[in-house]
Design an enzyme around this catalytic site. Structure first.
Site, PDB file in Angstrom:
ATOM      1  N   ASP A   1      45.522  84.147  85.161  1.00  0.00           N
ATOM      2  CA  ASP A   1      44.396  84.027  84.233  1.00  0.00           C
ATOM      3  C   ASP A   1      44.594  82.844  83.289  1.00  0.00           C
ATOM      4  OD1 ASP A   1      42.034  85.463  82.959  1.00  0.00           O
ATOM      5  OD2 ASP A   1      43.379  85.339  81.234  1.00  0.00           O
TER       6      ASP A   1
ATOM      7  N   LEU B   1      48.202  77.045  78.543  1.00  0.00           N
ATOM      8  CA  LEU B   1      49.546  77.527  78.196  1.00  0.00           C
ATOM      9  C   LEU B   1      50.196  76.721  77.071  1.00  0.00           C
ATOM     10  CD1 LEU B   1      50.983  78.338  81.751  1.00  0.00           C
ATOM     11  CD2 LEU B   1      49.510  79.707  80.272  1.00  0.00           C
TER      12      LEU B   1
ATOM     13  N   GLU C   1      42.965  80.559  87.827  1.00  0.00           N
ATOM     14  CA  GLU C   1      41.668  80.613  87.168  1.00  0.00           C
ATOM     15  C   GLU C   1      41.634  79.505  86.127  1.00  0.00           C
ATOM     16  OE1 GLU C   1      38.711  82.666  84.116  1.00  0.00           O
ATOM     17  OE2 GLU C   1      40.802  82.309  83.745  1.00  0.00           O
TER      18      GLU C   1
END
Ligand code: NOJ
Length: 550
Positions: free
Chosen positions: A205, A210, A247
């Site tokens: 996801d 990040l 994603e």
């Protein structure tokens, strides 16, 4: 153009996405669970799908549908426990169906013990640094706010910590700090944990977010790719052939960056999804053709995963996915979407968005079944299930699966008020009519159409592993292409117009050879420079090319 071969188990597969709490309730408490889901595996086998993608299954306060995790290594008690998960995955594997988990690696729930510990830990301590903190809420100000309906800043003040914490999504979803090696190690351990439980892959996801960097949108930074490569190395070490699906709601150009021999195996092609809806909206396929060309050039293998709808809004973006004027085209051309804009797109299920018209619904799916890549079907869309407008957030698209005409659509034996979400009863979509049991008995139903298409796709391996070539036509509404492998050549034509259309396809490269329509076996004229054809409104066809006369 491409040299495709089915070399990985997921090549040529069809994914079925489902929300376990909305799929089937096995213990009668009104909430779907692994017991209920296990009972439905034979249905998924009957339908012909290859991979089940489970929306998040972990303990969570469910502020964001389970994308707010409090324990990465456990099962939400509503769904069962690790042993019911084990039973489910064993039965799925017995049916030769693979299972991939939704894994949320960018953030946790604010109720996760890591976050509670971080708030109480001294500023700058290792415990605090598990999340992204700042004294200044203007840091990373170029990072767009994703949940615009619910949040006005990516920072939230924490009274305990006396600092702001960063959250790309809801304030209840603090972002993990990937600069911290401890965080990276924990996430790799989570991945190993689930591989140990037998899962076959992960839908990762929100992968772009990040890492953060000043003066950037904080999307797809080199450090982010660096960590995704670490994940790949980690799973390759396990030698279990684990599938990694990204994603990233970005353009083909940007999403392409995540697919690499040393990074992830596949990513959703959301740009293609948006252009397909634009083509339905205005009957013109030019943008779809360009997008397909770009997608194939970007990755000359069948690595894209192709959804139409999912549990979120139909993401159209802010001009970074498709241009604003195409967004306008979609919004005006699909009137059932009007007034349903949420965050970045249209918050409706497929069937109601298409005004209950099965023809464009079939056309869109048929195109997915014909393209290189992995078609991804959202539970309920195979029967044309409706939505429940007005439910909170994206819950409109997440209501219980309709299995039978019985109470609660056969989803649960619980009293109706206890259901996780209400069953669909809106006119035209009432579960008494739109459900699996009824559609199984009707040969012409959408459900039986899906089953037949998936079966045909399996019998025509060129559709999953063949080279892809777009063809020229003289009509702006016609998408035509071929899929060819060593043993077969398939011609595909799709009419995105709401009127019946006659047109010519340039088949001059094929000379003068036989053409035979696949589903009914009807002979058509031999190929020629201007091959004449007619398709009804939103019509679609597959032909075998160059079959030898028997
Ligand atoms: C993407 C998921 O599809 C969506 O449902 C979720 O809200 C966000 N990521 C945050 O995890």
């Amino acid at each position: 153009m491409n040299k495709m071969q089915n070399k990985n188990w997921w090549d040529g597969s069809v994914i079925y996405q489902l929300i376990p709490r909305s799929f089937s309730d096995g213990n009668g408490d009104g909430i779907g669970d692994f017991k209920g889901l296990t009972n439905k595996i034979s249905y998924l086998k009957w339908l012909g799908i290859d991979i089940i993608w489970l929306n998040p299954i972990y303990p969570s306060p469910l502020t964001d549908g389970g994308y707010d995790i409090t324990d990465f290594k456990n099962i939400h008690p509503d769904l069962g426990d690790l042993s019911s998960f084990h039973r489910f995955i064993t039965v799925a594997h017995e049916h030769k169906i693979k299972v991939i988990l939704d894994l949320v690696i960018n953030h946790t729930s604010y109720l996760h013990p890591w976050f509670q510990r971080a708030r109480w830990a001294p500023k700058g301590s290792p415990e605090r640094e598990v999340y992204v903190w700042s004294d200044d809420p203007n840091k990373y100000k170029d990072a767009p706010i994703l949940f615009k309906k619910f949040e006005s800043s990516n920072w939230e003040w924490d009274e305990e910590a006396k600092q702001y914490y960063f959250h790309r999504y809801l304030r209840q979803q603090p972002d993990l700090n990937y600069e911290n090696p401890w965080v990276q190690k924990q996430i790799l351990e989570v991945i190993s944990f689930w591989i140990g439980k037998g899962v076959d892959g992960f839908r990762l996801d929100a992968v772009p977010f990040l890492f953060e960097k000043e003066n950037s949108r904080c999307e797809g930074l080199p450090e982010t790719h660096g960590f995704l490569k670490k994940i790949r190395k980690h799973i390759d070490k396990e030698e279990k052939n684990i599938f990694l699906l990204a994603e990233a709601i970005q353009s083909v150009k940007d999403t392409r960056q995540y697919i690499a021999t040393d990074e992830l195996h596949s990513a959703f092609n959301f740009e293609l999804t948006a252009y397909l809806f634009a083509a339905i909206a205005n009957g013109k396929v030019n943008n779809v053709k360009n997008c397909l060309n770009d997608s194939q050039k970007a990755i000359s293998e069948s690595s894209w995963t192709m959804p139409l709808r999912n549990h979120d809004e139909l993401w159209l973006g802010d001009g970074n996915l498709i241009p604003q004027h195409v967004i306008q085209t979609i919004c005006t051309g699909l009137p059932q979407g009007m007034g349903h804009w949420l965050n970045w797109g249209i918050n409706r299920r497929l069937a109601p968005l298409l005004n209950g018209d099965a023809r464009p619904n079939k056309l869109l799916h048929a195109v997915l079944y014909s393209l290189p890549g992995i078609p991804c079907i959202y539970y309920g869309d195979e029967i044309g299930m409706g939505d429940w407008v007005g439910l909170r957030d994206r819950d409109a698209n997440r209501t219980p699966m309709a299995w039978t005409p019985e109470r609660n659509g056969g989803f649960s034996s619980a009293p109706e008020p206890l259901l996780v979400l209400p069953s669909i009863t809106s006119p035209g979509y009432n579960y008494r009519v739109i459900n699996v049991e009824v559609q199984k008995t009707l040969p012409g139903s959408l459900l039986n159409w899906h089953k037949r298409m998936i079966l045909c796709r399996k019998h025509l391996p060129a559709l999953s592993n063949g080279d892809f070539h777009l063809l020229e036509t003289n009509h702006p509404s016609i998408l035509a292409f071929t899929r060819s492998n060593k043993t077969m050549n398939i011609l595909i034509a799709a009419n995105f117009s709401r009127t019946g259309t006659s047109f010519y396809i340039d088949l001059s490269n094929w000379g003068n050879i036989r053409t035979r329509e696949v589903i009914w076996g009807s002979e058509f004229p031999h190929t020629s420079k201007n091959w004449f054809c007619y398709l009804p409104p939103y019509g679609f066809n597959w032909w075998l090319l160059g079959e030898v006369d028997k």
